[in-house]
Scaffold this motif. Structure first.
Motif, PDB file in Angstrom:
ATOM      1  N   ARG A   1     -91.709 -11.383  95.990  1.00 19.84           N
ATOM      2  CA  ARG A   1     -91.484 -11.774  94.600  1.00 19.84           C
ATOM      3  C   ARG A   1     -91.700 -10.602  93.647  1.00 19.84           C
ATOM      4  NH1 ARG A   1     -95.398 -16.275  93.611  1.00 19.84           N
ATOM      5  NH2 ARG A   1     -96.454 -15.484  95.447  1.00 19.84           N
TER       6      ARG A   1
ATOM      7  N   GLY B   1     -89.448 -12.136  78.349  1.00 16.79           N
ATOM      8  CA  GLY B   1     -90.865 -12.382  78.069  1.00 16.79           C
ATOM      9  C   GLY B   1     -91.580 -13.048  79.232  1.00 16.79           C
ATOM     10  N   SER B   2     -90.991 -14.135  79.745  1.00 17.04           N
ATOM     11  CA  SER B   2     -91.659 -14.859  80.819  1.00 17.04           C
ATOM     12  C   SER B   2     -91.684 -14.027  82.097  1.00 17.04           C
ATOM     13  CB  SER B   2     -90.956 -16.199  81.063  1.00 17.04           C
ATOM     14  OG  SER B   2     -89.624 -15.971  81.447  1.00 17.04           O
TER      15      SER B   2
ATOM     16  N   ARG C   1     -91.866 -10.720  82.235  1.00 18.62           N
ATOM     17  CA  ARG C   1     -92.939  -9.715  82.076  1.00 18.62           C
ATOM     18  C   ARG C   1     -94.287 -10.332  82.441  1.00 18.62           C
ATOM     19  NH1 ARG C   1     -92.250  -5.480  77.593  1.00 18.62           N
ATOM     20  NH2 ARG C   1     -90.014  -5.285  77.385  1.00 18.62           N
ATOM     21  N   ALA C   2     -94.509 -11.576  81.955  1.00 20.03           N
ATOM     22  CA  ALA C   2     -95.773 -12.257  82.269  1.00 20.03           C
ATOM     23  C   ALA C   2     -95.905 -12.459  83.769  1.00 20.03           C
ATOM     24  CB  ALA C   2     -95.825 -13.597  81.541  1.00 20.03           C
TER      25      ALA C   2
ATOM     26  N   GLU D   1     -96.787  -9.204  85.474  1.00 23.88           N
ATOM     27  CA  GLU D   1     -98.204  -8.860  85.325  1.00 23.88           C
ATOM     28  C   GLU D   1     -99.061  -9.687  86.276  1.00 23.88           C
ATOM     29  OE1 GLU D   1    -101.253  -7.840  81.756  1.00 23.88           O
ATOM     30  OE2 GLU D   1    -100.076  -9.655  81.506  1.00 23.88           O
ATOM     31  N   ARG D   2     -98.746 -10.972  86.379  1.00 17.48           N
ATOM     32  CA  ARG D   2     -99.539 -11.831  87.259  1.00 17.48           C
ATOM     33  C   ARG D   2     -99.353 -11.433  88.718  1.00 17.48           C
ATOM     34  NH1 ARG D   2     -97.771 -16.129  83.625  1.00 17.48           N
ATOM     35  NH2 ARG D   2     -96.224 -16.784  85.152  1.00 17.48           N
ATOM     36  N   LEU D   3     -98.110 -11.046  89.071  1.00 13.66           N
ATOM     37  CA  LEU D   3     -97.849 -10.621  90.448  1.00 13.66           C
ATOM     38  C   LEU D   3     -98.609  -9.336  90.774  1.00 13.66           C
ATOM     39  CD1 LEU D   3     -94.039 -11.414  90.672  1.00 13.66           C
ATOM     40  CD2 LEU D   3     -95.846 -12.476  92.023  1.00 13.66           C
TER      41      LEU D   3
ATOM     42  N   LEU E   1    -101.394  -8.376  89.351  1.00 11.11           N
ATOM     43  CA  LEU E   1    -102.802  -8.766  89.495  1.00 11.11           C
ATOM     44  C   LEU E   1    -103.045  -9.368  90.873  1.00 11.11           C
ATOM     45  CD1 LEU E   1    -103.586 -10.452  86.033  1.00 11.11           C
ATOM     46  CD2 LEU E   1    -104.419  -8.267  86.865  1.00 11.11           C
ATOM     47  N   GLY E   2    -102.141 -10.277  91.266  1.00  7.65           N
ATOM     48  CA  GLY E   2    -102.272 -10.901  92.576  1.00  7.65           C
ATOM     49  C   GLY E   2    -102.205  -9.878  93.691  1.00  7.65           C
TER      50      GLY E   2
ATOM     51  N   GLU F   1    -101.665  -3.227  80.500  1.00  5.90           N
ATOM     52  CA  GLU F   1    -102.046  -3.913  79.263  1.00  5.90           C
ATOM     53  C   GLU F   1    -101.512  -3.159  78.049  1.00  5.90           C
ATOM     54  OE1 GLU F   1    -106.240  -5.724  81.006  1.00  5.90           O
ATOM     55  OE2 GLU F   1    -106.266  -4.068  79.576  1.00  5.90           O
ATOM     56  N   GLN F   2    -101.589  -1.823  78.142  1.00  9.29           N
ATOM     57  CA  GLN F   2    -101.089  -1.011  77.031  1.00  9.29           C
ATOM     58  C   GLN F   2     -99.595  -1.270  76.825  1.00  9.29           C
ATOM     59  OE1 GLN F   2    -103.260   0.811  75.386  1.00  9.29           O
ATOM     60  NE2 GLN F   2    -101.834   1.660  73.891  1.00  9.29           N
TER      61      GLN F   2
ATOM     62  N   LEU G   1     -97.747  -3.988  77.991  1.00  9.73           N
ATOM     63  CA  LEU G   1     -97.345  -5.378  77.757  1.00  9.73           C
ATOM     64  C   LEU G   1     -98.031  -6.035  76.557  1.00  9.73           C
ATOM     65  CD1 LEU G   1     -97.299  -6.728  81.422  1.00  9.73           C
ATOM     66  CD2 LEU G   1     -95.333  -6.196  79.983  1.00  9.73           C
ATOM     67  N   HIS G   2     -99.217  -5.561  76.206  1.00 11.34           N
ATOM     68  CA  HIS G   2     -99.979  -6.293  75.187  1.00 11.34           C
ATOM     69  C   HIS G   2    -100.264  -5.509  73.914  1.00 11.34           C
ATOM     70  CE1 HIS G   2    -100.596  -9.561  78.007  1.00 11.34           C
ATOM     71  NE2 HIS G   2    -100.987  -8.681  78.919  1.00 11.34           N
TER      72      HIS G   2
ATOM     73  N   SER H   1     -99.377 -10.572  72.220  1.00  6.42           N
ATOM     74  CA  SER H   1     -98.032 -10.313  72.746  1.00  6.42           C
ATOM     75  C   SER H   1     -97.406 -11.594  73.271  1.00  6.42           C
ATOM     76  CB  SER H   1     -98.114  -9.290  73.875  1.00  6.42           C
ATOM     77  OG  SER H   1     -98.814  -9.856  74.963  1.00  6.42           O
ATOM     78  N   ASP H   2     -96.109 -11.537  73.402  1.00 10.73           N
ATOM     79  CA  ASP H   2     -95.387 -12.674  73.961  1.00 10.73           C
ATOM     80  C   ASP H   2     -95.803 -12.907  75.415  1.00 10.73           C
ATOM     81  OD1 ASP H   2     -93.450 -14.693  73.576  1.00 10.73           O
ATOM     82  OD2 ASP H   2     -92.101 -13.570  74.886  1.00 10.73           O
ATOM     83  N   THR H   3     -96.096 -11.811  76.092  1.00 12.95           N
ATOM     84  CA  THR H   3     -96.536 -11.921  77.490  1.00 12.95           C
ATOM     85  C   THR H   3     -97.846 -12.718  77.565  1.00 12.95           C
ATOM     86  OG1 THR H   3     -95.594  -9.744  77.817  1.00 12.95           O
ATOM     87  CG2 THR H   3     -97.043 -10.560  79.541  1.00 12.95           C
TER      88      THR H   3
ATOM     89  N   GLU I   1     -97.240 -16.330  77.180  1.00 11.56           N
ATOM     90  CA  GLU I   1     -96.707 -16.890  78.439  1.00 11.56           C
ATOM     91  C   GLU I   1     -97.852 -17.248  79.387  1.00 11.56           C
ATOM     92  OE1 GLU I   1     -93.712 -17.618  79.483  1.00 11.56           O
ATOM     93  OE2 GLU I   1     -92.485 -16.837  77.857  1.00 11.56           O
ATOM     94  N   HIS I   2     -98.844 -16.361  79.455  1.00 10.97           N
ATOM     95  CA  HIS I   2     -99.987 -16.642  80.330  1.00 10.97           C
ATOM     96  C   HIS I   2    -100.721 -17.911  79.876  1.00 10.97           C
ATOM     97  CE1 HIS I   2     -99.356 -12.953  82.357  1.00 10.97           C
ATOM     98  NE2 HIS I   2     -99.949 -12.140  81.498  1.00 10.97           N
TER      99      HIS I   2
ATOM    100  N   TYR J   1    -105.775  -5.921  70.277  1.00 10.50           N
ATOM    101  CA  TYR J   1    -104.808  -6.766  70.982  1.00 10.50           C
ATOM    102  C   TYR J   1    -105.535  -7.487  72.126  1.00 10.50           C
ATOM    103  CZ  TYR J   1    -104.782  -2.764  74.173  1.00 10.50           C
ATOM    104  OH  TYR J   1    -105.161  -1.744  75.023  1.00 10.50           O
TER     105      TYR J   1
ATOM    106  N   VAL K   1    -102.579 -18.697  88.970  1.00  7.63           N
ATOM    107  CA  VAL K   1    -101.895 -18.030  87.847  1.00  7.63           C
ATOM    108  C   VAL K   1    -102.024 -16.512  87.970  1.00  7.63           C
ATOM    109  CG1 VAL K   1    -101.997 -17.654  85.353  1.00  7.63           C
ATOM    110  CG2 VAL K   1    -102.086 -19.952  86.252  1.00  7.63           C
ATOM    111  N   SER K   2    -103.192 -16.053  88.389  1.00  3.09           N
ATOM    112  CA  SER K   2    -103.375 -14.605  88.476  1.00  3.09           C
ATOM    113  C   SER K   2    -102.789 -14.022  89.751  1.00  3.09           C
ATOM    114  CB  SER K   2    -104.864 -14.270  88.393  1.00  3.09           C
ATOM    115  OG  SER K   2    -105.541 -14.794  89.521  1.00  3.09           O
ATOM    116  N   ALA K   3    -102.065 -14.819  90.501  1.00  2.00           N
ATOM    117  CA  ALA K   3    -101.448 -14.286  91.717  1.00  2.00           C
ATOM    118  C   ALA K   3    -100.056 -14.856  91.911  1.00  2.00           C
ATOM    119  CB  ALA K   3    -102.322 -14.606  92.926  1.00  2.00           C
ATOM    120  N   SER K   4     -99.389 -15.195  90.826  1.00  2.00           N
ATOM    121  CA  SER K   4     -98.062 -15.807  91.008  1.00  2.00           C
ATOM    122  C   SER K   4     -97.043 -15.181  90.060  1.00  2.00           C
ATOM    123  CB  SER K   4     -98.152 -17.309  90.733  1.00  2.00           C
ATOM    124  OG  SER K   4     -98.527 -17.525  89.407  1.00  2.00           O
TER     125      SER K   4
END
Lengths: 277, 337
Positions: free
Chosen positions: A186, A201-202, A204-205, A208-210, A212-213, A247-248, A250-251, B245-247, B250-251, B292, B334-337
């Motif tokens: 993924r 947007g979604s 990118r989120a 980031e989660r992937l 982290l995982g 983070e820099q 994306l956020h 942020s938009d990201t 989303e979280h 931020y 959530v932190s791994a998907s």
């Protein structure tokens, strides 16, 4: 003349009235019968109390009692109105169901014989012929239940087969898409899309989660609570640097424009799961 | 990228950061090992949300709130909730003035900046709802007159999780009014030792009449505040300037949505949970010196913001699963998907 005739008839009827007292010595089972103005010697009597345990064939009730003077031998006498009910056919002496007012048994009473008759003969045990009715339903109640149960089972099996076939069809259509993909599987397309600058947007989120995982898996932090795992990742030299850069990008309000996405994500282009490395 | 944009002119957070750090340092002089709680109190102060502290007695909850109020020069009131407390004991009432034969309004202790509602679950539901209604509307009606509560207004309520006999548990709808529910834990042995060491040095205080009384931690609170309501108001304004942020949105949506779809949860997080998560994350970012928010803010605050707003199903409870386990599972996913 007429008045004298009425007075005469009244007197005759009044004189004849005591002669009409009831003296029912025979009765059917369960029917009430009365013996009135019965004179018995001795002190005042009462009916024997009905017992719950003994099944008396006679139920006797004393309706009224009057003193009836003294006999020649000096014994006091009383006059009674009795009501009795026979519960079993046969001949009985009502004196057996009389006791003194105190409840003590009394002796020396004359016999008060009664006869209880049965409507049916003693050996008549044949039931009446049943009345004509409509024909019973086909097969009866049990057959009806069995039939309904069978129908329900057949319908249930048919429905089960139909649903299973539908699911099978939809499962086949879903094919490989429904199969769970690994984290690396993924992550790669998201990294590629990010490098091409095509991430929404979604997405990118999700990227980031992937990531982290990916790092949680790589550092063995999969079973650690998310907050603690994230703190551990930030403390890790390699993962921490990536997370801060991510983070820099994306956020941070300043970092979105000048982030070097290419350099940031290049290491994750050909990322593989831990077991595949 | 659509996002909650920060103002074109980047805010200068340094002064505010120093102010917030000074509060933490001052509170840290009397309260040991409760850094997270102090941070949660600051988050509540900065966002105007309310805080419910759950913990056994003796964890310095009252001392902490008193210290914060003195440090920021806020009015402080404390109400010990009991079964016989009446709504008018909190909100106030109208009393008849015998001389003027007119009704006079007597405002209750709720008219303060910082209200400590101690053991809120010991009061009857009508008292709880009177307080929670005032918390949400920030105004109180006494008789026919409506009074606005002072600003800032913050309720810090406590409840004891062990002595449940004779208590009235706050239902989920009422708990939802609290932005954060923080579960206090015992101190670590090292911190406990520090508490004992400090307590042993408190000594005796003599009053004017020559009598002596043992000094408590309340006696060592410095009276001079590090800032005032103006500094706090500026900090609250700067929280609103923290970039989201938009990201990040989303979280937040992903976590909230997963609580609603989880098969073992009967009740998922409300929209207010998402809003609270966002507000609290902005305040935490400011406290940490960022302009931020980042996922770390989200995951750190998720338990305090979401856990009291979700309810596991009977089946999950029968399997021995707790709300915390399910939430941790969601956060891990959530932190791994």
């Amino acid at each position: 003349m007429t008045r004298a005739l009425i007075v005469l008839v009244t007197l005759v009827l009044a004189a004849a009235a005591p002669c009409q007292r009831a003296d029912q010595r025979t009765a059917k089972v369960g029917a009430r019968a009365r013996i009135e103005q019965l004179v018995l010697p001795g002190p005042e009597l009462a009916a024997r109390p009905i017992s719950d345990t003994t099944k008396d064939p006679i139920v006797l009730r004393v309706l009224a009692t009057w003193p009836h003077g003294v006999a020649d031998d000096g014994t006091e006498m009383h006059r009674y109105d009795l009501e009795w009910v026979g519960l079993e056919p046969g001949e009985f002496d009502l004196a057996s169901w009389l006791v003194l007012k105190s409840g003590a048994d009394v002796a020396g009473l004359p016999t008060i014989g009664v006869t209880v008759e049965s409507v049916l003969g003693w050996d008549d045990i044949e039931p009446n012929e049943p009345a004509d009715g409509s024909l019973p339903e086909l097969g009866g109640y049990r057959s009806l239940l069995f039939g309904l149960g069978l129908l329900w089972a057949l319908f249930g099996v048919a429905a089960f087969v139909w649903i299973a076939r539908r699911r099978g069809d939809s499962g086949d259509q879903a094919g490989d898409a429904a199969r769970p993909r690994s984290l690396a599987d993924r992550l790669r397309p998201r990294v590629e899309a990010a490098l091409r600058g095509e991430l929404g947007g979604s997405e990118r989120a999700e990227l980031e989660r992937l990531l982290l995982g990916h790092w949680r898996q790589r550092l063995g932090l999969s079973d650690v609570p998310a907050a603690a795992a994230l703190a551990a990742l930030r403390a890790h030299p390699e993962a921490g640097a990536l997370l801060r850069a991510l983070e820099q990008w994306l956020h941070s309000p300043e970092g979105a424009a000048d982030a070097d996405v290419e350099a940031l994500l290049r290491p994750y282009r050909d990322v593989r799961d831990e077991g595949q490395e | 990228m659509t996002s909650i944009e920060s103002p074109a002119e980047s805010p200068q957070f340094a002064e505010t950061e120093a102010f917030l750090q000074a509060i933490r340092d001052r509170v840290g002089q009397v309260v040991v090992g409760q850094d997270v709680v102090v941070e949660r109190v600051l988050i509540a102060l900065l966002t105007g949300g309310h805080l419910l502290l759950q913990g056994v007695p003796g964890l310095a909850k009252t001392l902490l709130v008193a210290a914060v109020s003195k440090t920021v020069h806020l009015e402080f009131a404390r109400i010990q909730f009991t079964i016989d407390l009446l709504p008018s004991d909190i909100l106030g009432s109208e009393i008849l003035d015998q001389r003027s034969h007119e009704f006079r309004t007597r405002k209750g202790p709720i008219f303060t900046n910082l209200l400590l509602a101690d053991e809120i679950n010991r009061a009857a539901p009508k008292v709880q709802s009177a307080l929670l209604e005032a918390m949400q509307e920030r105004k109180v009606t006494i008789g026919n007159e409506t009074f606005r509560l002072p600003a800032p207004f913050l309720v810090i309520a406590t409840q004891n999780p062990v002595e449940q006999a004779g208590t009235f548990e706050l239902p989920e709808a009422q708990l939802d009014r609290f932005m954060l529910l923080h579960r206090l834990r015992y101190l670590e042995p090292r911190q406990e030792k520090e508490v004992l060491r400090r307590n042993a040095q408190l000594g005796i205080r003599r009053d004017e009449s020559g009598g002596a009384v043992a000094r408590t931690e309340f006696d060592v609170l410095e009276q001079e505040p590090v800032g005032g309501p103006e500094d706090l108001a500026r900090a609250m304004e700067q929280v609103q300037q923290v970039h989201v942020s938009d990201t990040f949105l989303e979280h937040v949506v992903e976590i909230v949505d997963r609580t609603r779809r989880h098969p073992q949860l009967e009740l998922g997080a409300s929209p207010r949970a998402g809003i609270s998560l966002l507000k609290a994350a902005r305040a935490r970012a400011l406290i940490r010196g960022r302009n931020y928010v980042v996922p770390e803010d989200l995951f750190d605050l998720a338990e305090d913001v979401i856990l009291h707003r979700i309810r596991p199903s009977y089946e999950a409870l029968a399997e021995g699963r707790s709300g915390l386990q399910i939430l941790e599972e969601i956060l891990a996913e959530v932190s791994a998907s």
